[in-house]
Design a protein around this motif. Structure first.
Motif, short mmCIF file in Angstrom:
data_model
loop_
_atom_site.label_atom_id
_atom_site.label_comp_id
_atom_site.label_asym_id
_atom_site.label_seq_id
_atom_site.Cartn_x
_atom_site.Cartn_y
_atom_site.Cartn_z
N ALA A 264 0.82 -1.21 0.00
CA ALA A 264 0.00 0.00 0.00
C ALA A 264 0.85 1.26 0.00
O ALA A 264 0.60 2.21 -0.75
CB ALA A 264 -0.94 -0.01 1.20
N ARG A 265 1.88 1.29 0.84
CA ARG A 265 2.74 2.47 0.91
C ARG A 265 3.56 2.67 -0.36
O ARG A 265 4.01 3.78 -0.64
CB ARG A 265 3.67 2.38 2.12
CG ARG A 265 2.99 2.63 3.45
CD ARG A 265 4.00 2.64 4.58
NE ARG A 265 3.39 2.85 5.88
CZ ARG A 265 3.22 4.04 6.45
NH1 ARG A 265 3.63 5.14 5.82
NH2 ARG A 265 2.66 4.15 7.64
N SER A 266 3.73 1.61 -1.13
CA SER A 266 4.54 1.69 -2.34
C SER A 266 3.76 2.16 -3.55
O SER A 266 4.32 2.28 -4.65
CB SER A 266 5.15 0.31 -2.63
OG SER A 266 5.95 -0.12 -1.56
N GLY A 267 2.47 2.42 -3.38
CA GLY A 267 1.68 2.93 -4.49
C GLY A 267 1.05 1.87 -5.36
O GLY A 267 0.67 2.13 -6.51
N VAL A 268 0.91 0.66 -4.83
CA VAL A 268 0.28 -0.43 -5.57
C VAL A 268 -1.23 -0.35 -5.39
O VAL A 268 -1.73 -0.10 -4.29
CB VAL A 268 0.80 -1.79 -5.07
CG1 VAL A 268 0.05 -2.95 -5.73
CG2 VAL A 268 2.29 -1.92 -5.32
N SER A 269 -1.97 -0.57 -6.47
CA SER A 269 -3.43 -0.54 -6.40
C SER A 269 -3.94 -1.71 -5.56
O SER A 269 -3.42 -2.83 -5.65
CB SER A 269 -4.03 -0.65 -7.80
OG SER A 269 -3.66 0.45 -8.60
N TYR A 270 -4.96 -1.44 -4.75
CA TYR A 270 -5.53 -2.50 -3.92
C TYR A 270 -6.98 -2.16 -3.60
O TYR A 270 -7.47 -1.06 -3.89
CB TYR A 270 -4.72 -2.68 -2.64
CG TYR A 270 -4.75 -1.49 -1.70
CD1 TYR A 270 -5.77 -1.35 -0.74
CD2 TYR A 270 -3.78 -0.50 -1.76
CE1 TYR A 270 -5.80 -0.26 0.12
CE2 TYR A 270 -3.80 0.59 -0.91
CZ TYR A 270 -4.81 0.71 0.03
OH TYR A 270 -4.84 1.80 0.87
N THR A 271 -7.65 -3.12 -2.99
CA THR A 271 -9.03 -2.91 -2.55
C THR A 271 -9.20 -3.49 -1.16
O THR A 271 -8.38 -4.28 -0.69
CB THR A 271 -10.03 -3.56 -3.53
OG1 THR A 271 -11.36 -3.18 -3.19
CG2 THR A 271 -9.91 -5.09 -3.50
#
Length: 670
Positions: free
Chosen positions: A179-186
């Motif tokens: 999440a902190r690395s800028g990866v898309s998630y839900t």
């Protein structure tokens, strides 16, 4: 003395690290080939694999224990099908078996599991930073260059540590590094329409449900009196609609009934019996029979338990964890403490509240906390069961269609087989009655591959991170994949891919999947040892069938197995022919699934290329433990030559019941 122990636990490099034997006060930076965040089962296996492949490795764990849920109480392993447990994951359960004097074992004490994870770390010699949590990452374009961590328990105790690496693997249950690395998630549940699914989103089903007629109000029949604790004051949404709700968390509880090892369950701080009023209401409609009405008590070795949620009201703290995935560390700690207070209070309530029938209270009082488990945490597991938190939205999203075989990933780097399983997400008033919402348990499918593209992000986001735990899957598909053995396999696969990305100097998205698959097959233990040889009945190139065998579609090892119920008549047989790549002594095992009307005489012939040995196996005496579908039975040790064709033949000769031909395993002596 207690404070002294805490200080020792907070030493940055653990006692088994050999790479950087430095201490907290004089460490400010690390640099490694691979940095793994999260020391659960997947993290340890990933770190071990990368180190064995010749890379420098740092494993960062926010807590002070390795193993996550596998060493945190979930000792009655959720499997689905042992066929999917490969490589170092299988090695872990073999080591568990060795501890208990068996070939392999799937039920075990927490301390035994933790010792094995610690041994993996010690044997490989990778660096472990215990008690450190992520606070920041730095990137250069789409490359993650470093992560910054702080002391998890005393954030101001020492200087923050910078960890630079070529590749990063996020093995946390929460997906914090991702999440902190800028990866898309839900977070939460997708609507059924998003991925053309049928059992995602809001669902009200019969499993772990309240019977009809349970009144939700403090004063029965009076809505103005307010709702009982644990019921959400919101309306039920349309079936199949999406939301941000998360399936319930709980603790997998280790208790013991051995008096000399038992600590009594006492009244916890902040105990509130009103939290358990709904249980009494439920039991008015479904009267008590035993303590097993409200607890799944799975028996473990040495008189211990792995206790899980059961029924409409139990150890799941439904609806109290929705904020957890995105919460800050302080809020997460508060949620965890609330769950602990609730759970300990629930156990105390069952054993002491006068409104509970005396026989049930007496049953509960037979159990207590074990003196020899979690000795640094008040004999209570430090690991909350984070069943689901963030889920990456990667290059491919695993969905219900993949679980059920309607779509098949052609780049599989692990397999899954468990039921699509979601615990309840909410508890509401429906038609004036209490109802739980969100429980789904749908199975009936065989093992299926998990795509490599599901553990890597989109190329534009990050090119050097892999996410084997909070992987890319819909809520309902994740419910099938999210099993601890599968996480271990995914962790090993992620490490192999990370090493290839380093060697080839390429983004993780461009890793050669066939090369990863080949390495996992040819070097499953990451140590260069000769791999064992499995011949499954579905392996048509190595199986010779004589006669008329029926095909069973579930319950065996792998997708199918053969059965013969003729008892008399023509001789039916199945020959399993291994491809031996190295001449050696091999321990040979045959797999027997649970079978109705099993034959007491299963005739087996072992031919090692020179000599023939005959065995008669009594299937009726085979004891199957835990959630496994069957057990391996030893046929003995045989010298098998690379240059001679060996086989194991199973036949219905003199059978007096159902004969099974499923799988044969050849394990080289080490």
């Amino acid at each position: 003395m207690k404070n002294h122990k805490i200080i020792i636990l907070l030493i940055i490099v653990t006692h088994f690290s050999t790479a950087w034997p430095l201490y907290a006060q004089n460490i400010k930076a690390f640099e490694a080939d691979v940095c793994i965040y999260g020391g659960n089962c997947a993290g340890v296996i990933a770190a071990y694999t990368a180190k064995k492949m010749g890379k420098t490795v740092v494993l960062v764990e926010p807590g002070n224990h390795l193993g996550g849920m596998t060493s945190g109480g979930l000792g009655y392993t959720d499997i689905g099908n042992k066929y999917v447990v490969t490589g170092l994951a299988r090695d872990f359960y073999r080591k568990i078996g060795q501890h208990y004097g068996k070939f392999e074992q799937w039920i075990f004490e927490p301390k035994v599991a933790e010792d094995i994870f610690n041994e993996y770390a010690k044997t490989a010699g990778f660096t472990v930073l215990m008690g450190n949590r992520l606070i920041k990452v730095n990137k250069n374009g789409n490359l993650l260059t470093e992560m910054v961590v702080e002391n998890s328990l005393k954030p101001t105790a020492h200087t923050n540590i910078i960890i630079k690496a070529k590749e990063f693997i996020d093995c946390t249950y929460e997906g914090d590094l991702m999440a902190r690395s800028g990866v898309s998630y839900t977070v939460g549940r997708e609507a059924n329409g998003q991925y053309h699914e049928t059992i995602n989103g809001v669902e009200v089903m019969d499993g772990h449900q309240f019977p009809d007629g349970v009144d939700p109000y403090k004063v029965p029949g009076d809505p103005k009196s307010g709702l009982l604790w644990g019921i959400a004051n919101i309306s039920l949404q349309a079936m199949g609609s999406g939301d941000k709700k998360v399936q319930a968390y709980n603790f997998r509880i280790t208790l013991t009934n051995v008096p000399e090892n038992r600590i009594a369950i006492t009244r916890p701080e902040n105990y509130d019996p009103q939290k358990y009023e709904l249980l009494l209401r439920l039991k008015e409609k479904a009267p008590w029979k035993s303590i097993n009405d409200v607890l799944i008590i799975s028996k473990m070795p040495n008189g211990k338990t792995d206790i899980n949620n059961k029924g409409g009201f139990s150890t799941d703290m439904i609806g109290m964890n929705w904020d957890y995935p995105e919460a800050d560390y302080e809020t997460r700690l508060k949620i965890r403490e609330d769950h602990e207070t609730y759970t300990k209070g629930f156990l105390y309530f069952l054993g002491n509240d006068p409104r509970i029938p005396a026989n049930i209270r007496n049953e509960m009082k037979q159990w207590g906390y074990p003196k020899d488990e979690y000795t640094d945490n008040g004999n209570w597991t430090p690991q909350l069961y984070i069943r689901e938190a963030r889920r990456m939205i990667g290059q491919l999203v695993m969905t219900q269609q993949y679980c059920q075989g309607k779509e098949i990933a052609n780049d599989g780097i692990a397999m899954a087989a468990y039921t699509m399983d979601s615990h309840n997400c909410d508890r509401q008033v429906v038609n004036g009655m209490v109802k739980n919402e969100g429980n789904v348990e749908v199975g009936g499918f065989g093992p299926y591959p998990v795509s490599y593209r599901a553990i890597v992000p989109k190329p534009a986001e990050v090119a050097n991170i892999l996410v084997p735990v909070c992987l890319s899957a819909s809520h309902i598909a994740y419910g099938s994949i999210r099993m601890e053995p599968v996480f271990m396999v995914l962790g090993q696969s992620a490490a192999v891919a990370a090493c290839q990305a380093i060697d080839k100097k390429i983004p993780v998205q461009l890793v050669d999947i066939k090369a990863v698959q080949k390495l996992l097959k040819n070097n499953p233990l990451a140590d260069g040892s000769t791999p064992e040889v499995l011949v499954d009945n579905d392996d048509t190139a190595h199986v010779q069938i004589t006669g008329d065998w029926k095909v069973a579609q579930s319950g065996g090892y792998g997708p199918t197995y053969f059965i013969d119920t003729s008892k008399t008549g023509a001789l039916n047989s199945v020959k399993f022919r291994p491809e031996i790549v190295k001449s050696s002594n091999y321990n040979v095992y045959v797999y027997f699934p649970k079978t109705k009307n099993a034959s007491a005489k299963t005739h087996i012939t072992i031919f090692n290329g020179t000599n023939t040995t005959e065995k008669i196996i009594d299937q009726t005496t085979i004891q199957v433990e835990g959630q496994t579908s069957g057990e391996w039975v030893s046929l003995g040790s045989y010298y098998l030559s690379k240059n001679k064709q060996a086989y194991v033949q199973i036949s219905n000769e003199n059978a007096n019941g159902t004969t099974v031909a499923d799988a044969v395993l050849f394990v080289p002596s080490r």
